[in-house]
Design an enzyme around this catalytic site. Structure first.
Site, PDB file in Angstrom:
ATOM      1  N   SER A  68       1.028  -3.010  11.625  1.00 33.29           N
ATOM      2  CA  SER A  68       2.304  -2.800  11.565  1.00 33.29           C
ATOM      3  C   SER A  68       3.464  -4.324  11.230  1.00 33.29           C
ATOM      4  O   SER A  68       4.164  -3.728  11.772  1.00 33.29           O
ATOM      5  CB  SER A  68       2.810  -2.182  12.799  1.00 33.29           C
ATOM      6  N   ILE A  78       1.453  -1.198  -0.046  1.00 37.63           N
ATOM      7  CA  ILE A  78       0.105  -0.377   0.071  1.00 37.63           C
ATOM      8  C   ILE A  78       0.693   0.819  -0.198  1.00 37.63           C
ATOM      9  O   ILE A  78       0.846   1.983  -0.675  1.00 37.63           O
ATOM     10  CB  ILE A  78      -1.251  -0.454   1.515  1.00 37.63           C
ATOM     11  N   GLU A  91       1.140   1.939  12.431  1.00 36.32           N
ATOM     12  CA  GLU A  91       0.353   2.472  13.562  1.00 36.32           C
ATOM     13  C   GLU A  91       1.031   2.813  14.101  1.00 36.32           C
ATOM     14  O   GLU A  91      -0.002   3.886  14.880  1.00 36.32           O
ATOM     15  CB  GLU A  91      -0.205   0.575  13.935  1.00 36.32           C
TER      16      GLU A  91
END
Ligand code: FES
Ligand code: FES
Lengths: 773, 159
Positions: A542, A501, A734
């Site tokens: 994460s 991503i 995160e």
């Protein structure tokens, strides 16, 4: 200092060019022959019995191919129904506003939309429970039929928590609860010089990815093969889930994770099973693209939370006790992070005595999912605000108080697990050195005498304040694997199954280049689909670089050994001592003329009649040791006490990345998460009316931060190596979202001397705290 | 959509002529994506609030999800696909890559066009002017810092 050549350097994303030219393919861009468009009818009620559905008119609309309700769908064992994934369409009862009730398949999206209005559903409204605290009362009506066993496959991907939540025995809205204790709580409060007790509330917020959920599925009845194109953080998760729900073996399912327009935990799986079922029913490709309103109403946002918190501190700043009751509103299905919240609220600082209870409560609201460090910001808001309040009472520096009590390696979490190496203290120290934090008090002191001289109270004219807070995230664990191959021209291909991503593939390229000591340009990283790629867990928790990165490293090491073995034979050298890889060649150390190029090695391992086996490296790792990531942040705000308006002026974020494999993308993650934290603190809230209907299902009223709302975010990457991560890296996705609400709350108190205990901290809440309304 | 009277519209998109036969209530975004098959522009909201669908129409940045297709009849339109010249990226595109301003990428086509539209009318914007120019474009991934840096760097590079 590091002697690395490629990792640790800021590298622009290798695949970025497709994203800036519009060539990247996202799910909504997929167009297939004979494809049907799907739209869902969403429930207008938060809780109602479905007495009947009449689809006659919708079915006869020109261009409509099929109208589907639960009656047409497969049935599952009752225990499955606690999992939202198995509730493809509401069956007999709707339990949240927005729950899908029927699906229309038509030749285009507009026709499908038109047909929705022709479906007639007869509802009988049922009592709703909307407030999680009321839902916990013994006499509260049930939000839904009781949940027996709870399926938590998805939630486990984000955080690995080594405690089992206790499921409730009696029918109640409490889906699970967990309790941690340490020491003697009463004694702890007795020893304290200051005890503060407050209730902290945080709203339901949405992940806010700019790409709404989208899925295309195609089913070939002759071969029994199902293909799914979708934006997901976990293509293997989707494959496994669809296989279970449709009862199709995984060999017949191909999930192609396309470019993903943001997920933040909210895009694991949602509509994929339904779209797959529909495609199988019609034997044609089916496409479902959510509108923004569909997404806000019926995807899986982040929970509302209420924290009742009591904490004690001694005059010297040491903490004595924490007592907390945390209630997460899970919405209509289980999935709220009760255990994670319980660990985090007492996990950043050493409390000798603690008693923490945490509940996951069902209500008639949309069921929640993960959102970047799920559950963490809610509890950090409470504890990090209260730390400041105690420090203020005792006239101590809030940052020094944190440093004094901060956890370090070997300290115990509330769950009794012990911390591995962590960098909370180092993050706090980094923030102590920032200009933002050092300016604390200056504004106030400079303006105070002027104000007093002018006879102005502290509540007129714009006032500035500085606040800070910290937060952390334990991080997820999941096994991972990767392949690294030598191509025919001597270049390198890395194959992974993790959906990229934010640039993780660039980090993988760096890792492979580092291990083989070749220029980055020689390495290409490919994300395969579930039919071709080596397994990887979801891109969440994460853990992508942390786990898949290790697999890539192992696979690249494997390739190096294979190359060395062949080269040693060719060059008549000893593989252990004498060889090195330099710039695409394997050389005998000290005699540079004795060398063989990667291209030549490719020739003798792949060419016609070649004597050696192809070079394919395999990396498969288990992940057992978490690498918690901490962050500390400071900000300066300006508050207008007349209007309650808050302007964020400056922001500094320090975060422990363990080792930043690509500092450019680490900084980008830190800035993105920080901004989401600001959004939670100041603007974002899904607002429900008294019937449980969402009042703001659009981006005008669900207000996410714009470029004008946020300042430049200064980043400070801290590097305290983790035990297991590649080169010491730890998860970075995160933590940065966690402290935002507390940072803002603390800065506002610094500015205007009042405390707002509910986020988002709207102008109205500020005016109320000031007693102006 | 069974009823509305279809009509023909003409556009020049990225310098090339296009023609489409469409229902007049369709948006420019739908027509460009579904009929012209240029899918670089994205739909993030459909209500004019996110900017993912931004295009430059007759020199102005518009949210194409709010513009009806016939309103743009005869217009010169630039979409993200039209920015790079052969293999040369536009300075704003180049800067977005170099500054690390691209994460998931969904907002990027709109964001880059917003940056280009700004530099076309104001080659030396201040940070504030850059932030104002992209305020209608939501990005959920980056926190905007690197985007502002990228547009500022592109402004430097072009002078
Ligand atoms: S899709 Fe047009 S502004 Fe959001
Ligand atoms: S890069 Fe993901 S929304 Fe901007």
């Amino acid at each position: 200092m590091s002697t690395y050549r490629t990792v640790g350097k800021p590298i622009a994303r290798v695949e970025g060019v497709h994203k800036v030219t519009g060539r990247s393919v996202y799910t909504a861009d997929i167009q297939l022959p004979a494809m049907l468009h799907c739209k869902l009818l969403h429930s207008p009620h938060a809780h109602a019995r479905i007495k009947g559905i009449d689809t006659t008119k919708a079915r006869v609309l020109e261009g409509v191919e099929r109208v589907v309700t639960a009656a047409d769908l497969p049935k599952f064992e009752p225990r499955r129904m606690s999992n939202r994934a198995y509730n493809l369409l509401a069956d007999g009862e709707v339990i949240f506003h927005g729950q899908p009730v029927a699906a229309v398949l038509a030749r285009d999206a507009a026709t499908a939309e038109e047909a929705l209005e022709l479906i007639e559903v007869e509802y009988e409204e049922l009592p709703t429970v909307l407030d999680p605290i009321e839902a916990m009362r013994e006499d509260a009506p049930l939000a839904r039929r009781p949940v027996s066993e709870i399926d938590r496959a998805e939630a486990r991907g984000h955080a690995t928590v080594e405690v089992e939540e206790k499921a409730s025995e009696r029918p109640s809205n409490v889906a699970s609860q967990v309790k941690f204790t340490r020491g003697d709580i009463e004694q702890g409060f007795a020893e304290a010089d200051v005890v503060i007790e407050r209730t902290w509330r945080s709203a339901i917020v949405h992940q806010g990815y700019i790409e709404p959920h989208a899925t295309v599925a195609d089913y070939d009845a002759a071969s029994g093969e199902l293909t799914i194109w979708t934006g997901t953080q976990g293509q293997f998760f989707v494959r496994d889930q669809v296989s279970n729900i449709l009862r199709i073996p995984e060999t017949k399912i191909r999930v192609i994770g396309l470019e993903l327009g943001g997920g933040f935990g909210g895009k694991i799986s949602l509509n994929q099973p339904l779209v797959a079922v529909l495609a199988r029913m019609v034997g044609r490709p089916v496409k479902l693209v959510f509108t923004r309103s569909d997404d806000l109403t019926s995807a899986t946002p982040s929970p509302q939370c209420v924290v009742e918190l009591k904490t004690g501190m001694k005059k010297d700043g040491s903490l004595t006790a924490i007592k907390a009751k945390i209630v997460y509103d899970s919405g209509a299905f289980p999935g709220a992070p009760a255990a994670v919240g319980a660990i985090l609220i007492g996990g950043s600082y050493n409390f000798p005595n603690l008693e923490i209870e945490s509940y996951e409560v069902l209500t008639n609201k949309v069921s929640v999912g993960a959102y970047r460090a799920p559950g963490a910001h809610n509890v950090a808001f409470a504890i990090e605000s209260q730390l400041d309040m105690m420090a203020r009472e005792l006239e101590r520096d809030p940052l020094e108080v944190r440093l004094k009590n901060a956890v370090g390696k070997g300290d115990e979490m509330p769950s009794k697990a012990r911390y591995p190496s962590i960098g909370l203290k180092e993050c706090l120290e980094a923030i102590r050195d920032t200009e933002v934090w050092k300016s604390r008090g200056q504004q106030r002191e400079a303006s105070l005498p002027i104000r007093q001289a002018a006879g102005k109270p502290a509540t007129t004219g714009k006032l500035r304040g500085v606040g800070m807070a910290a937060g952390g995230w334990g991080g997820g664990l999941q096994p991972a694997s990767a392949h690294v191959e030598l191509n025919g021209d001597g270049t390198i291909t890395v194959v992974v199954g993790a959906n990229d991503i934010t640039g993780t593939n660039t980090s993988f390229a760096q890792i492979a280049a580092e291990e083989l000591n070749v220029p980055l340009e020689m390495v290409n990283v490919v994300t395969g689909d579930t039919r071709t790629a080596p397994f990887a867990g979801m891109t969440g928790g994460s853990k992508t670089v942390f786990t898949v990165g290790r697999a890539v490293k192992a696979a690249a090491e494997d390739v190096r050994q294979q190359l060395f073995a062949i080269a040693a034979e060719r060059l008549e050298a000893n593989p252990e001592d004498d060889l090195e890889s330099v710039d695409g060649e394997i050389r005998v150390k000290g005699s540079p003329d004795k060398s063989i190029s990667f291209r030549r090695l490719a020739g003798i391992t792949t060419g016609f009649g070649a004597p050696y086996a192809p070079v394919i490296g395999r990396g498969a790792i288990s992940a057992r040791q978490q690498a918690p990531g901490f962050t500390a942040q400071a900000a300066e705000v300006e508050v207008d006490p007349e209007t309650g308006e808050v302007t964020v002026l400056r922001w500094a974020t320090a975060q422990d990345a363990g080792f930043a494999i690509n500092p450019l993308s680490v900084a980008g993650q830190m800035q993105g998460g920080t901004t989401q934290g600001m959004g939670i603190a100041l603007w974002e809230e899904m607002v429900y009316d008294e019937h449980g209907r969402l009042l703001n299902p659009g981006l005008l009223d669900y207000r996410m931060p714009t470029a004008l709302d946020v300042p430049e975010i200064e980043t400070h990457i801290v590097e305290v190596p983790s035990e297991e991560g590649p080169y010491g890296a730890r998860g970075v996705g995160e933590p940065s979202i966690v402290p935002g609400p507390a940072v803002i709350s603390n800065a506002i108190e610094d500015a205007i001397g009042v405390r707002v205990t509910e986020v988002p901290i709207t102008p109205e809440r500020i005016l109320r705290a000031l007693g102006k309304i | 959509m069974a009823t509305a009277q279809k009509r023909v519209v003409h556009y020049t998109v990225n310098g090339r002529p296009y023609e489409a036969y469409i229902e007049p209530n369709r948006t420019l975004l739908e027509v460009v994506r579904d009929e012209l098959r240029l899918t670089g522009a994205k739909e993030g909201c459909g209500t004019g609030d996110c900017g993912a669908c931004s295009m430059i129409v007759n020199g102005r940045l518009v949210t194409s999800c709010l513009m009806l297709a016939p309103q743009a009849d005869g217009a010169e339109i630039t979409t993200i696909e039209g920015l790079a010249q052969d293999s040369r990226l536009h300075p704003v595109q180049q800067a977005f890559i170099e500054k690390g301003a691209v994460q998931c990428g969904f907002c990027i086509p709109g964001m880059i066009l917003a940056g280009k539209a700004l530099l076309d009318r104001n080659p030396h914007p201040t940070e504030r002017e850059i932030r104002e120019a992209i305020a209608g474009n939501l990005c959920r991934c980056t926190g905007y810092t690197k985007m502002v840096e990228a547009i500022a760097a592109a402004a430097e590079a072009t002078t």
